[in-house]
Write a protein that holds these residues in place. Structure first.
Motif, mmCIF file in Angstrom:
data_model
loop_
_atom_site.group_PDB
_atom_site.id
_atom_site.type_symbol
_atom_site.label_atom_id
_atom_site.label_comp_id
_atom_site.label_asym_id
_atom_site.label_seq_id
_atom_site.Cartn_x
_atom_site.Cartn_y
_atom_site.Cartn_z
ATOM 1 N N LEU A 528 -14.383 13.491 11.417
ATOM 2 C CA LEU A 528 -13.159 13.675 10.653
ATOM 3 C C LEU A 528 -12.337 12.402 10.583
ATOM 4 O O LEU A 528 -11.335 12.354 9.856
ATOM 5 C CB LEU A 528 -12.317 14.797 11.271
ATOM 6 N N ASN A 529 -12.713 11.371 11.328
ATOM 7 C CA ASN A 529 -12.020 10.082 11.259
ATOM 8 C C ASN A 529 -12.687 9.110 10.297
ATOM 9 O O ASN A 529 -12.242 7.964 10.176
ATOM 10 C CB ASN A 529 -11.941 9.448 12.654
ATOM 11 N N LEU A 530 -13.773 9.547 9.630
ATOM 12 C CA LEU A 530 -14.385 8.692 8.616
ATOM 13 C C LEU A 530 -13.389 8.443 7.482
ATOM 14 O O LEU A 530 -12.624 9.336 7.095
ATOM 15 C CB LEU A 530 -15.648 9.354 8.070
ATOM 16 N N HIS A 531 -13.412 7.231 6.936
ATOM 17 C CA HIS A 531 -12.350 6.849 6.012
ATOM 18 C C HIS A 531 -12.872 5.787 5.049
ATOM 19 O O HIS A 531 -13.890 5.125 5.310
ATOM 20 C CB HIS A 531 -11.158 6.310 6.808
ATOM 21 N N ALA A 532 -12.187 5.652 3.922
ATOM 22 C CA ALA A 532 -12.474 4.594 2.948
ATOM 23 C C ALA A 532 -11.157 3.952 2.533
ATOM 24 O O ALA A 532 -10.137 4.628 2.416
ATOM 25 C CB ALA A 532 -13.188 5.166 1.726
ATOM 26 N N TRP A 533 -11.182 2.636 2.321
ATOM 27 C CA TRP A 533 -9.995 1.908 1.895
ATOM 28 C C TRP A 533 -10.428 0.763 0.987
ATOM 29 O O TRP A 533 -11.621 0.524 0.785
ATOM 30 C CB TRP A 533 -9.199 1.400 3.110
ATOM 31 N N THR A 534 -9.440 0.050 0.445
ATOM 32 C CA THR A 534 -9.709 -1.029 -0.507
ATOM 33 C C THR A 534 -9.531 -2.379 0.171
ATOM 34 O O THR A 534 -8.628 -2.543 1.009
ATOM 35 C CB THR A 534 -8.759 -0.934 -1.710
ATOM 36 N N GLU A 535 -10.393 -3.324 -0.163
ATOM 37 C CA GLU A 535 -10.271 -4.704 0.289
ATOM 38 C C GLU A 535 -10.164 -5.608 -0.938
ATOM 39 O O GLU A 535 -10.973 -5.492 -1.868
ATOM 40 C CB GLU A 535 -11.459 -5.106 1.161
ATOM 41 N N VAL A 536 -9.179 -6.501 -0.916
ATOM 42 C CA VAL A 536 -8.906 -7.413 -2.039
ATOM 43 C C VAL A 536 -9.089 -8.842 -1.551
ATOM 44 O O VAL A 536 -8.669 -9.197 -0.437
ATOM 45 C CB VAL A 536 -7.484 -7.194 -2.586
ATOM 46 N N TYR A 537 -9.704 -9.661 -2.381
ATOM 47 C CA TYR A 537 -9.998 -11.048 -1.998
ATOM 48 C C TYR A 537 -8.885 -11.974 -2.488
ATOM 49 O O TYR A 537 -8.515 -11.962 -3.667
ATOM 50 C CB TYR A 537 -11.332 -11.501 -2.589
ATOM 51 N N PHE A 538 -8.370 -12.792 -1.523
ATOM 52 C CA PHE A 538 -7.379 -13.827 -1.829
ATOM 53 C C PHE A 538 -7.935 -15.171 -1.382
ATOM 54 O O PHE A 538 -8.523 -15.271 -0.283
ATOM 55 C CB PHE A 538 -6.046 -13.549 -1.120
ATOM 56 N N PRO A 545 -7.302 -6.034 3.674
ATOM 57 C CA PRO A 545 -7.360 -4.574 3.495
ATOM 58 C C PRO A 545 -6.054 -4.002 2.946
ATOM 59 O O PRO A 545 -4.951 -4.427 3.316
ATOM 60 C CB PRO A 545 -7.634 -4.069 4.915
ATOM 61 N N PHE A 546 -6.196 -3.025 2.057
ATOM 62 C CA PHE A 546 -5.091 -2.230 1.521
ATOM 63 C C PHE A 546 -5.521 -0.765 1.575
ATOM 64 O O PHE A 546 -6.543 -0.401 0.979
ATOM 65 C CB PHE A 546 -4.772 -2.622 0.074
#
Length: 824
Positions: A528-538, A545-546
């Motif tokens: 239940l702690n599995l998760h997805a998020w966004t990573e943006v390149y600078f 990570p966002f």
């Protein structure tokens, strides 16, 4: 006809055995019960059509019709006729089930729950294979070809089950196939003639054939090699997302530790499947020196296709060698701190990817089979899996200030990262218009990303809910942006798509949040702690990570100064660089508290919350099923008791009239039976004799229908009643009464037949062993014999009726009519 019937039954049984690997896909056994019903209907219809001597195409049509009736009964739409006759509404419902099965395949990871769409497609597949196997093995007498459709069943779990498919179901399926081959060959030999050894002599009936023995040995060796060989060859066992799910892929390694791929994995389907699981399983235990770590990650989806984000095949160098130094590409305003972590993967998580924190610099207890892709920042292997492993690694944690990210220049249009990580399948008007409105007036990449990030806030109507359809395609993103309801999968994919549409590199990362089960510096992470998020390149900062998913919906969610919690009532400690969501009772109270605020939103779907879903009690169903089973088992005994009472319920009495004077000079009496009394006496004698024969069958005493009643009684006295004088007299009395009733003009009257039956039954009970007495009382063999005889009689009458009908139909055969006309 008998041989075809036997092979048809074996073909049906072999199909069910070949379906054994499906047990690795489903959580329950509902699929097996429904498959047995469907296959039984197909086999029954096939036997009836062959009994009617229908042509092969008629048998196929009959089996397909039987399969349709079975599916209609198993999966009713409410629009059927007589519960089994399909209608156009039924076909439309079946079409909806097929479409729903595709969605469920994307939403669930193995093992899947018993949903109607998945059960429908499984039963349809097994029933269709049963039709093909019957046609090949019985209709065409090519049982070897029947292995192809059986293999099609086995290929399903091999394709979707990332972990190695258990060997036991394969052995069961192979045994069914060998059984079918043996049955067909035995039938061929019986029809051909005598068996032959191959060395010039015949084989006696009792002697095992050397050729058959050799064939059996070769079959056993072949199955053993098929099971053992894949286990001995490196790289042939798969691996999360083995416990999650592997999508279709073509992963191939590059060679000895210098690269390779881990296979293409449907990360979104894996994530959705695990989050929808009703059971909580510990997957990872991590101990880190970092006080407030970010998410533990294991994979990224960085390739955007029309169907959504996909995982690109990684490649890299062995992790036991020198790894890239993140400090070499760090720009101004990037703060880097070194930490150490130890990860212990449980046996519930088996995948070809290894959970690590971003930017590891050194690893321990991982061999050269594990590789590190510095671009994706993932650890993977082509030969091993993560199950039960414990390893340590040093890593760099990078934090950023908003000013540093705002100062980062935009990448040139020809930069490889921008060219690859901003690619989209094509313009989506709704997305393009939204992005244009959000980034209007923003001068820096960070401001554009922040505007997109802040769009996913509760003020704009976005809500967290787990029970939504999964997907990351263009239409899925448009639906999410319109409905504004979803979970981490939709938030991460939508933000990454919007950021790419703004011309900024972005991708989706997968891993574990910190959860709510923390003991000091150790975190225990579950499915239940599995998760997805966004990573943006600078430029100068790398991948930042966002997490746009609402913090209240994710236990252990982490927020940062450059990506604060947009739904928080007031900012929290912006100077620290990283701030976590509250850890008090109002947020996440561990196993005893609400792990996810969405549990109140999500129609009662409790995944680790305080109070699980209120499920109806199961024991009434078990109790009802047990009572139904007991009632079913009691039917033979009840029928036997009722029949015994009906036979012995009459009181047999004699009519005594004066008979003159006997030899002693005393007046005598003789029994006289007239009219209906004689018929009644015969009926009573026949009933008593039938009860005696049933009693003998119940107590396993041989009954010979060719013997006379007196011979049967004498044999009974000789074999079973030699020590009981009362029972001996009773048996002889019953035999004499039946003999008089059959052959004499006047039947025997005035004798007490019911007590005689009781005496014989008592003597047989005392003589029998415990098992025989138990079967005679609970499952009387006489009742079972009567059922078998009745079924055989009905079958014989049906065969005769079918033969007469076929003969009448042949009279109107066009060939016969034309021949008769030509003869005239």
């Amino acid at each position: 006809m008998i041989s075809s019937r036997n092979i048809g039954v074996v073909a049906a049984a072999a199909t069910l055995l070949a379906a054994a690997p499906l047990s690795a896909i489903f959580q329950g056994w509902t699929w097996l019960i429904e498959s047995i019903i469907a296959v039984a209907v197909v086999a029954g219809v096939a036997a009836l059509t062959r009994l009617a001597r229908a042509p092969l195409w008629g048998q196929v049509l009959g089996m397909l019709a039987g399969l349709m009736f079975a599916l209609t009964w198993l999966f009713p739409s409410g629009k059927e006729l007589l519960a089994i006759v399909p209608t156009p509404g039924t076909l439309a419902y079946f079409n909806d089930l097929l479409a729903g099965s595709m969605q469920d395949m994307r939403s669930y990871g193995v093992e899947v729950p018993d949903t109607d769409p998945l059960l429908f497609i499984a039963v349809l597949g097994v029933g269709g294979v049963a039709v093909l196997v019957d046609v090949l093995a019985v209709g065409l007498r090519r049982p070897a070809l029947a292995g192809l459709p059986m293999l099609a069943i086995y290929s399903v779990p091999v394709a979707v089950y990332v972990d190695s498919v258990p060997a036991t179901p394969f052995v069961v399926g192979a045994a069914g196939y060998l059984w079918l081959l043996v049955t067909d060959n035995v039938d061929r030999v019986r029809r051909f003639g005598r068996r032959f050894t191959g060395d010039g002599r015949d084989v006696d009936v009792w002697e095992p054939s050397p050729l058959a023995s050799a064939g059996r040995r070769l079959a056993v060796v072949g199955v053993a090699l098929a099971v053992v060989l894949p286990l001995a060859v490196p790289g042939m066992t798969g691996g999360l997302l083995d416990s999650l799910s592997r999508g279709p892929g073509n992963g191939t390694g590059n060679g000895a530790g210098s690269g390779g791929t881990s296979g293409r994995i449907d990360l979104f389907a894996s994530l959705a499947g695990q989050l929808n699981q009703s059971q909580v399983a510990d997957l990872v235990k991590v101990t880190t020196s970092e006080p407030d770590p970010f998410y533990l990650r294991y994979a990224v989806a960085d390739e955007l296709r029309p169907s959504g984000f996909q995982a690109r095949s990684p490649s890299g160098r062995p992790v036991n060698r020198d790894l890239p130094d993140p400090a070499e590409r760090a720009g101004r305003g990037v703060r880097q701190t070194s930490y150490r972590a130890t990860v212990e993967v449980t046996k519930s998580l088996s995948m070809s990817l290894m959970p690590v924190y971003a930017e590891p610099t050194r690893t321990e207890n991982l061999n050269g089979n594990w590789l590190y892709d510095s671009n994706q920042q993932v650890v993977f292997s082509n030969r091993e899996n993560s199950r039960g492993r414990k390893y340590s690694f040093d890593y760099i944690r990078s934090t950023f200030t908003p000013a540093a990210l705002r100062a980062a220049p935009s990448l040139p249009t020809d930069h490889p990262v921008r060219r690859q990580m901003t690619a989209t399948p094509g313009p989506v008007p709704e997305v393009e218009e939204l992005v244009k409105a959000l980034v209007q007036g923003k001068r820096t990449d960070y401001d554009r990303v922040l505007a997109i990030y802040q769009h996913f806030s509760a003020d704009n109507g976005f809500k967290y809910r787990l029970s939504t359809e999964s997907g990351s395609s263009g239409q899925d993103i448009v639906n999410f942006l319109t409905n504004k309801v979803g979970y981490c999968q939709q938030y991460a994919a939508a933000m990454a798509w919007l950021v790419r549409s703004a011309g900024i590199p972005a991708r989706v990362a997968f891993g574990f949040t910190n959860g709510s089960n923390r003991d000091g510096d150790t975190f225990t992470l579950t499915n239940l702690n599995l998760h997805a998020w966004t990573e943006v390149y600078f430029d100068g900062a790398g991948w930042v990570p966002f997490d746009a998913t609402p913090a209240y919906g994710v236990p252990g969610s982490t927020r940062s100064a450059w990506a604060p919690d947009t739904d928080a009532p007031e900012p929290s400690t912006p100077g620290s660089g990283v701030t976590d969501t509250p850890t008090g009772p109002e947020a996440s109270a561990g196993p005893a508290g609400p792990d996810n605020a969405d549990r109140d939103i999500d129609d009662g779907l409790a995944l680790g919350g305080t109070t699980p879903n209120e499920q109806p009690p199961v024991w009434p169903w078990w109790a009802g099923g047990l009572l139904a089973l007991l009632a079913l088992l009691a039917v033979p005994a009840v029928l036997r008791m009722a029949l015994r009472r009906r036979r012995g319920g009459r009181a047999v009495s004699a009519t005594m009239v004066p008979a003159g004077v006997d030899e002693a000079g005393e007046p005598g009496m003789r029994p006289v039976v007239i009219g209906a009394d004689a018929n009644q006496a015969r009926a009573d004698a026949h009933a008593a004799w039938a009860e005696l024969l049933d009693t003998l069958v119940d107590f396993r005493v041989r009954v010979d229908p060719t013997e006379t009643p007196r011979a049967t009684a004498d044999r009974l006295v000789r074999d079973a009643l030699d020590d009981d004088s009362a029972a001996v007299g009773a048996a002889r009395l019953l035999g004499r009464a039946e003999e008089r009733a059959r052959y004499a003009r006047d039947p025997l009257t005035g004798e007490r037949l019911l007590p005689a039956l009781r005496a014989v039954r008592t003597a047989l009970t005392a003589r029998a062993d415990r098992r025989t007495r138990l079967l005679a009382a609970v499952l009387p063999p006489s009742v079972l014999l009567r059922w078998r005889t009745a079924m055989a009689d009905r079958s014989g009458r049906m065969v005769a009726l079918t033969g007469r009908a076929r003969y009448r139909l042949l009279r109107w055969n066009p060939r016969r009519l034309l021949a008769d006309r030509a003869a005239r």
